[in-house]
Design a protein around this motif. Structure first.
Motif, PDB file in Angstrom:
ATOM      1  N   VAL A 127       0.887  -1.172   0.000  1.00  0.00           N
ATOM      2  CA  VAL A 127       0.000   0.000   0.000  1.00  0.00           C
ATOM      3  C   VAL A 127       0.924   1.221   0.000  1.00  0.00           C
ATOM      4  N   LEU A 128       0.942   1.934  -1.112  1.00  0.00           N
ATOM      5  CA  LEU A 128       1.921   3.009  -1.298  1.00  0.00           C
ATOM      6  C   LEU A 128       1.803   4.111  -0.241  1.00  0.00           C
ATOM      7  N   PHE A 129       0.574   4.450   0.151  1.00  0.00           N
ATOM      8  CA  PHE A 129       0.368   5.516   1.135  1.00  0.00           C
ATOM      9  C   PHE A 129       1.139   5.210   2.420  1.00  0.00           C
ATOM     10  N   GLU A 131       3.654   2.747   2.767  1.00  0.00           N
ATOM     11  CA  GLU A 131       5.083   2.474   2.542  1.00  0.00           C
ATOM     12  C   GLU A 131       5.865   3.763   2.276  1.00  0.00           C
ATOM     13  N   SER A 132       5.268   4.705   1.530  1.00  0.00           N
ATOM     14  CA  SER A 132       6.005   5.951   1.268  1.00  0.00           C
ATOM     15  C   SER A 132       6.158   6.735   2.570  1.00  0.00           C
ATOM     16  N   ALA A 133       5.165   6.635   3.470  1.00  0.00           N
ATOM     17  CA  ALA A 133       5.291   7.322   4.762  1.00  0.00           C
ATOM     18  C   ALA A 133       6.436   6.723   5.574  1.00  0.00           C
ATOM     19  N   ASN A 134       6.627   5.399   5.492  1.00  0.00           N
ATOM     20  CA  ASN A 134       7.749   4.781   6.208  1.00  0.00           C
ATOM     21  C   ASN A 134       9.081   5.326   5.681  1.00  0.00           C
ATOM     22  N   VAL A 135       9.185   5.390   4.353  1.00  0.00           N
ATOM     23  CA  VAL A 135      10.420   5.900   3.737  1.00  0.00           C
ATOM     24  C   VAL A 135      10.677   7.330   4.210  1.00  0.00           C
ATOM     25  N   ILE A 136       9.628   8.165   4.133  1.00  0.00           N
ATOM     26  CA  ILE A 136       9.805   9.595   4.419  1.00  0.00           C
ATOM     27  C   ILE A 136      10.052   9.826   5.914  1.00  0.00           C
ATOM     28  N   ALA A 137       9.277   9.142   6.762  1.00  0.00           N
ATOM     29  CA  ALA A 137       9.407   9.379   8.212  1.00  0.00           C
ATOM     30  C   ALA A 137      10.799   8.997   8.709  1.00  0.00           C
ATOM     31  N   GLY A 138      11.306   7.851   8.240  1.00  0.00           N
ATOM     32  CA  GLY A 138      12.643   7.424   8.665  1.00  0.00           C
ATOM     33  C   GLY A 138      13.698   8.427   8.216  1.00  0.00           C
ATOM     34  N   ALA A 139      13.582   8.848   6.954  1.00  0.00           N
ATOM     35  CA  ALA A 139      14.596   9.765   6.405  1.00  0.00           C
ATOM     36  C   ALA A 139      14.540  11.120   7.102  1.00  0.00           C
ATOM     37  N   VAL A 140      13.336  11.662   7.311  1.00  0.00           N
ATOM     38  CA  VAL A 140      13.281  13.014   7.893  1.00  0.00           C
ATOM     39  C   VAL A 140      13.655  12.980   9.375  1.00  0.00           C
ATOM     40  N   VAL A 401      -3.681   3.227  -2.638  1.00  0.00           N
ATOM     41  CA  VAL A 401      -2.925   2.865  -3.850  1.00  0.00           C
ATOM     42  C   VAL A 401      -2.123   1.571  -3.631  1.00  0.00           C
ATOM     43  N   VAL A 402      -2.768   0.464  -4.002  1.00  0.00           N
ATOM     44  CA  VAL A 402      -2.131  -0.851  -3.893  1.00  0.00           C
ATOM     45  C   VAL A 402      -1.346  -1.119  -5.184  1.00  0.00           C
ATOM     46  N   LEU A 403      -0.081  -1.489  -5.022  1.00  0.00           N
ATOM     47  CA  LEU A 403       0.769  -1.756  -6.191  1.00  0.00           C
ATOM     48  C   LEU A 403       1.424  -3.128  -6.044  1.00  0.00           C
ATOM     49  N   GLN A 404       1.568  -3.815  -7.166  1.00  0.00           N
ATOM     50  CA  GLN A 404       2.396  -5.028  -7.200  1.00  0.00           C
ATOM     51  C   GLN A 404       3.698  -4.618  -7.881  1.00  0.00           C
TER      52      GLN A 404
END
Ligand code: HEM
Length: 410
Positions: A127-129, A131-140, A401-404
């Motif tokens: 679920v992109l919403f 997973e992208s939050a995980n990427v952004i939260a860790g980085a910021v 937004v579910v992506l394979q």
């Protein structure tokens, strides 16, 4: 004529509340009521100019408790005026608007995204919403000097998203937002106290260090609770870029003709795409303050203490400003200067002096970089509900937004 309380209408109509009223009255300025107070919905560049003048609209005692208790935090920069605002704002400007700082944040984000893609490709779907939050939260968080382990990042990302998700509703989302805020303010308050006492050392010049050592107009340090609120005012809205990442994916699914130009690395187009995502999709519905005295706008006498609301969503879809506003066309931003009071997803005016968002450059830089990576993803898009309800504030594609993910062509 007495006006009915319109908070219920706001909850029922969401982003359409003020635009519908404007259409019904055939006027740009609409009198209404919100939270028990008279309120005036205004729209357009001249209206924005009016609102950003502290002679007309101030922020202290204007933001309702349910919004301060979830989204902004109590004692936040959003609620200050005059000299107090100027001194606190300078701290944010110094931390967030430096080119080298923005570049190093983008570098962290893209590296974290590239690592994540490898992992996404091993899973049946993501679920992109989230997973992208995980990427952004860790980085910021790491960029800001907040120590977090990889294992702690998903819970942090969920809490930061919850604070944004629950500010405009009274239901379970609101309860989640308050709990998330309470947890994270306590956590960052401890960090600030540990930094001040020397128990923990953090990178000099990092947000944690600067906020912990910041001095207010009166020369005093911030209360550790307010320091935690302001650290959250950096890592929370940055994580909110996950809404725009989900909207970007939505746009690429609906208008795939934009994919190639992004994937080819056309930097000007990537920035135009980021602007169009921020203009087109609904996020912050309006901003508001109160009249410090009786003021006049557009033939209306606005009484002292009445609320004044600038309709951000409405202005971003004003046909006079954008022509064909409901068409998604990144090209509209190519070779076009954007006036300080025109495009308003993150407020208007001067971000160094006014209340305009000091994280707008970060948002555009991060979103442009991640949109390019999104366009490079090799994905299948399974059947799902991608609808976006304008009644839900904040809006989002229903499925997240579910992506394979098969891999990346980057
Ligand atoms: C203020 C939206 C990203 C930090 C604001 C305002 C809006 C906004 C509408 C209020 C402007 C006003 O009251 O005049 C957004 C959106 C974002 C975003 C939609 C993207 C998801 C960021 C980022 C940061 C940030 C990345 C920090 C790194 C702030 C702060 C304020 C603010 C500290 C308060 C400024 C003040 O009161 O002087 N933002 N923002 N925002 N934003 Fe953002």
């Amino acid at each position: 004529m007495p006006r009915l309380e319109n908070s219920l209408q706001l909850f029922a109509k969401g982003y359409g509340w003020l635009p519908d009223k404007r259409r019904a009255l055939g006027r740009r300025t609409v009198p209404t009521r919100l939270g028990g107070l008279p309120a005036y919905g205004i729209e357009g560049p001249e209206a924005a100019r009016f609102l950003y003048d502290e002679d007309h609209v101030v922020r202290s005692h204007a933001i309702p408790e349910p919004v301060r208790g979830t989204l902004f935090g109590k004692g936040a920069v959003h609620t200050l005026d005059g000299e107090k605002h100027r001194v606190r704002k300078a701290m944010f400007v110094a931390l967030l608007m430096r080119e080298d700082g923005i570049a190093s944040l983008v570098q962290r984000m893209t590296a974290a995204w590239d690592d994540a893609v490898e992992e996404w490709a091993r899973r049946p779907q993501i679920v992109l919403f989230e997973e992208s939050a995980n990427v952004i939260a860790g980085a910021v968080a790491r960029w800001a000097g907040v120590p977090v382990t990889d294992g702690e990042v998903p819970a942090l990302a969920r809490d930061l998203q919850a604070m944004v998700d629950g500010f405009a509703t009274g239901g379970p989302r609101h309860v989640r937002a308050r709990r998330a805020r309470g947890r994270r303010e306590a956590w960052l308050g401890r960090l600030v106290r540990d930094v001040r006492s020397g128990t923990i050392s953090v990178e000099p010049g990092s947000a944690v260090e600067v906020v912990a050592q910041h001095r207010e107009v009166d020369g005093e340090q911030l209360d550790s609770h307010v320091a935690a609120v302001e650290l959250l005012n950096i890592i929370r809205p940055t994580t909110a870029i996950s809404w725009f990442v989900a909207f970007s994916a939505h746009a690429l699914i609906r208008w795939p003709e934009n994919r190639k130009r992004l994937a080819d690395g056309d930097a000007a187009f990537a920035e135009a795409f980021a602007h169009e995502v921020r203009r087109f999709y609904p996020f912050a519905p309006f901003i508001g303050g109160r009249a410090p005295r009786a003021v006049e706008w557009d033939g209306e006498r606005i009484p002292e203490n009445a609320m004044v609301l600038l309709d951000l969503y409405g202005q971003n879809h004003d046909a006079d400003l954008w022509g064909d506003p409901y068409a998604f066309r990144p090209e509209r931003f190519l070779g076009r200067e954007i006036g300080a009071f025109e495009l308003v997803p993150q407020g208007a005016g001067d971000p160094r002096a006014d209340h305009r968002c000091p994280g707008e450059q970060i948002t555009v830089a991060v979103l442009s970089a991640l949109a390019v990576r999104l366009a490079c993803l090799q994905v299948d898009v399974p059947e799902q509900d991608l609808s976006i309800s304008l009644r839900r504030i904040p809006a989002r594609p229903r499925s997240g937004v579910v992506l394979q993910v098969r891999g990346s062509a980057a």
